[in-house]
Write a protein that holds these residues in place. Structure first.
Motif, mmCIF file in Angstrom:
data_model
loop_
_atom_site.group_PDB
_atom_site.id
_atom_site.type_symbol
_atom_site.label_atom_id
_atom_site.label_comp_id
_atom_site.label_asym_id
_atom_site.label_seq_id
_atom_site.Cartn_x
_atom_site.Cartn_y
_atom_site.Cartn_z
ATOM 1 N N GLY A 54 36.843 44.597 63.353
ATOM 2 C CA GLY A 54 38.066 44.449 64.124
ATOM 3 C C GLY A 54 38.847 45.722 64.360
ATOM 4 N N LYS A 55 38.398 46.840 63.778
ATOM 5 C CA LYS A 55 39.143 48.099 63.882
ATOM 6 C C LYS A 55 38.477 49.040 64.885
ATOM 7 C CE LYS A 55 40.617 47.901 59.020
ATOM 8 N NZ LYS A 55 39.891 46.675 58.637
ATOM 9 N N VAL A 56 39.257 49.968 65.426
ATOM 10 C CA VAL A 56 38.704 50.974 66.330
ATOM 11 C C VAL A 56 38.172 52.147 65.507
ATOM 12 C CG1 VAL A 56 40.089 50.365 68.333
ATOM 13 C CG2 VAL A 56 41.005 51.971 66.662
ATOM 14 N N ASP A 57 37.187 52.849 66.063
ATOM 15 C CA ASP A 57 36.504 53.908 65.319
ATOM 16 C C ASP A 57 37.437 55.032 64.883
ATOM 17 O OD1 ASP A 57 34.190 52.519 65.557
ATOM 18 O OD2 ASP A 57 33.132 53.992 66.794
ATOM 19 N N SER A 58 38.446 55.340 65.689
ATOM 20 C CA SER A 58 39.348 56.440 65.335
ATOM 21 C C SER A 58 40.057 56.168 64.017
ATOM 22 C CB SER A 58 40.378 56.658 66.447
ATOM 23 O OG SER A 58 41.140 55.481 66.667
ATOM 24 N N VAL A 59 40.293 54.900 63.721
ATOM 25 C CA VAL A 59 40.900 54.507 62.449
ATOM 26 C C VAL A 59 39.837 54.419 61.361
ATOM 27 C CG1 VAL A 59 42.116 52.653 61.234
ATOM 28 C CG2 VAL A 59 42.798 53.284 63.563
ATOM 29 N N VAL A 60 38.708 53.809 61.693
ATOM 30 C CA VAL A 60 37.643 53.588 60.708
ATOM 31 C C VAL A 60 37.200 54.894 60.062
ATOM 32 C CG1 VAL A 60 35.231 52.899 60.411
ATOM 33 C CG2 VAL A 60 36.784 51.462 61.750
ATOM 34 N N ALA A 120 35.150 47.620 70.199
ATOM 35 C CA ALA A 120 33.990 48.482 69.973
ATOM 36 C C ALA A 120 33.965 49.597 71.012
ATOM 37 C CB ALA A 120 32.705 47.664 70.045
ATOM 38 N N GLN A 121 33.162 50.625 70.750
ATOM 39 C CA GLN A 121 33.031 51.716 71.705
ATOM 40 C C GLN A 121 32.257 51.241 72.938
ATOM 41 O OE1 GLN A 121 35.470 53.543 70.301
ATOM 42 N NE2 GLN A 121 34.358 55.353 70.945
ATOM 43 N N ARG A 122 32.472 51.923 74.061
ATOM 44 C CA ARG A 122 31.876 51.486 75.324
ATOM 45 C C ARG A 122 30.352 51.396 75.242
ATOM 46 N NH1 ARG A 122 33.038 50.581 80.519
ATOM 47 N NH2 ARG A 122 35.262 50.916 80.103
ATOM 48 N N GLY A 123 29.713 52.371 74.614
ATOM 49 C CA GLY A 123 28.253 52.343 74.550
ATOM 50 C C GLY A 123 27.727 51.104 73.853
ATOM 51 N N GLY A 124 28.343 50.756 72.723
ATOM 52 C CA GLY A 124 27.930 49.560 72.002
ATOM 53 C C GLY A 124 28.198 48.297 72.798
ATOM 54 N N LEU A 146 34.721 45.099 82.042
ATOM 55 C CA LEU A 146 34.755 45.372 80.606
ATOM 56 C C LEU A 146 35.982 46.212 80.294
ATOM 57 C CD1 LEU A 146 33.642 45.740 77.684
ATOM 58 C CD2 LEU A 146 32.239 47.627 78.587
ATOM 59 N N VAL A 147 36.782 45.763 79.333
ATOM 60 C CA VAL A 147 37.929 46.526 78.843
ATOM 61 C C VAL A 147 37.632 46.959 77.411
ATOM 62 C CG1 VAL A 147 40.378 46.467 78.234
ATOM 63 C CG2 VAL A 147 39.579 45.296 80.303
ATOM 64 N N VAL A 148 37.750 48.253 77.157
ATOM 65 C CA VAL A 148 37.494 48.822 75.832
ATOM 66 C C VAL A 148 38.829 49.183 75.189
ATOM 67 C CG1 VAL A 148 36.407 50.730 74.586
ATOM 68 C CG2 VAL A 148 35.237 49.671 76.534
ATOM 69 N N GLY A 149 39.075 48.656 74.003
ATOM 70 C CA GLY A 149 40.360 48.852 73.350
ATOM 71 C C GLY A 149 40.746 50.308 73.183
ATOM 72 N N ALA A 150 39.777 51.146 72.818
ATOM 73 C CA ALA A 150 40.059 52.563 72.588
ATOM 74 C C ALA A 150 40.457 53.290 73.864
ATOM 75 C CB ALA A 150 38.846 53.241 71.962
ATOM 76 N N HIS A 158 47.125 45.014 69.134
ATOM 77 C CA HIS A 158 48.158 45.054 70.167
ATOM 78 C C HIS A 158 47.666 44.297 71.403
ATOM 79 C CE1 HIS A 158 50.520 47.881 67.833
ATOM 80 N NE2 HIS A 158 49.424 48.592 67.629
ATOM 81 N N PRO A 159 48.568 43.831 72.239
ATOM 82 C CA PRO A 159 48.169 42.999 73.381
ATOM 83 C C PRO A 159 47.559 43.761 74.547
ATOM 84 C CG PRO A 159 50.546 43.317 73.379
ATOM 85 C CD PRO A 159 50.038 43.906 72.091
ATOM 86 N N ASP A 160 47.648 45.092 74.543
ATOM 87 C CA ASP A 160 47.271 45.892 75.710
ATOM 88 C C ASP A 160 45.895 45.566 76.290
ATOM 89 O OD1 ASP A 160 49.249 47.072 73.973
ATOM 90 O OD2 ASP A 160 49.189 48.881 75.189
ATOM 91 N N PRO A 161 44.823 45.458 75.464
ATOM 92 C CA PRO A 161 43.506 45.190 76.053
ATOM 93 C C PRO A 161 43.442 43.853 76.794
ATOM 94 C CG PRO A 161 43.262 46.074 73.840
ATOM 95 C CD PRO A 161 44.713 45.748 74.015
#
Length: 233
Positions: A54-60, A120-124, A146-150, A158-161
């Motif tokens: 559930g987390k984005v890579d920049s945080v992970v 997840a990242q766009r490639g995945g 496709l909307v990518v959270g990052a 957050h609701p943005d995506p």
């Protein structure tokens, strides 16, 4: 004419991992390979659930990589993880949640546009969607974007995506049904003002309802046109 008229009056915003396909085992293997190269052991399903899901890579990666981690190192690790994951999807495939093909057939018949929305990242994301489209004949026509959270100002929770996903299908969030499997995603969908349905692939139905889901299903076989119409009645 189906339950939804020629001009779409409802849309579905779809999380990917754990919602369309059961990808956690492949991500766990990718993280095992990546973290082993960093000298980190003990990467298993429980580790993944705690540190990654559930987390984005920049945080992970700022939390799990040993030593000092700047943006450059975190980005490099993210790209390598995505490479490992995409290779696994290409070679091994992944299990699609039962009933998904029929769901996309319903969306096509009822003119219900879909947009994939993931942390997840766009490639995945693209690798999994390619696999889904290869096994679900109507997925290509149903999934419009496709909307990518990052890539948003803020990722889930957050609701943005999901606000962006609603914009991509041309409908207000109140006319969009979000399908999620995680607490992070449920929180994002509710905050966006969407109706949220939980797939119980990783959480219990009661926990999902407590998190804000309007309904829960075991898999996509329960998601009929009548079910969708009832959510927005």
């Amino acid at each position: 004419m189906g339950l939804f008229q020629s001009k779409p009056k409802a849309a579905c915003l779809l999380d990917i991992d754990g919602t369309l396909a059961l990808t956690d085992p492949l991500y766990v293997k990718a993280f095992q390979d990546l973290m082993a190269a960093e000298g980190v052991s003990g990467v298993d399903e429980a580790w993944f659930a705690e540190h990654v899901a559930g987390k984005v890579d920049s945080v992970v990666f700022k939390n799990v990589l040993p030593g000092a981690v700047d943006d450059g190192r975190a980005n490099a690790a993210s790209k390598e993880k995505d490479r490992l994951f995409c290779a696994r999807v290409a070679s091994d495939g992944c299990d699609i949640v039962p009933g998904l093909s029929s769901f996309f057939t319903t969306c096509r018949a009822e003119n219900i546009p879909c947009c994939a929305v993931s942390n997840a990242q766009r490639g995945g994301c693209e690798a999994v969607l390619k696999h889904v489209k290869a096994h679900c004949p109507d997925a290509s026509s149903a999934i419009r974007d496709l909307v990518v959270g990052a890539e948003c100002a803020r990722a889930k929770p957050h609701p943005d995506p999901y606000i962006e996903g609603a914009s991509r299908v041309g409908l207000p969030p109140s006319r969009c049904i979000v399908f999620e499997d995680s607490r992070t995603g449920i929180k994002a969908g509710v905050a966006a003002g969407c109706v949220v349905v939980g797939l119980t692939t990783s959480m219990t139905a009661s926990a999902m309802r407590e998190a804000g889901c309007a309904a829960t299903v075991r898999d996509w076989s329960e998601v009929t046109a009548e079910f969708l119409q009832g959510l927005l009645a």
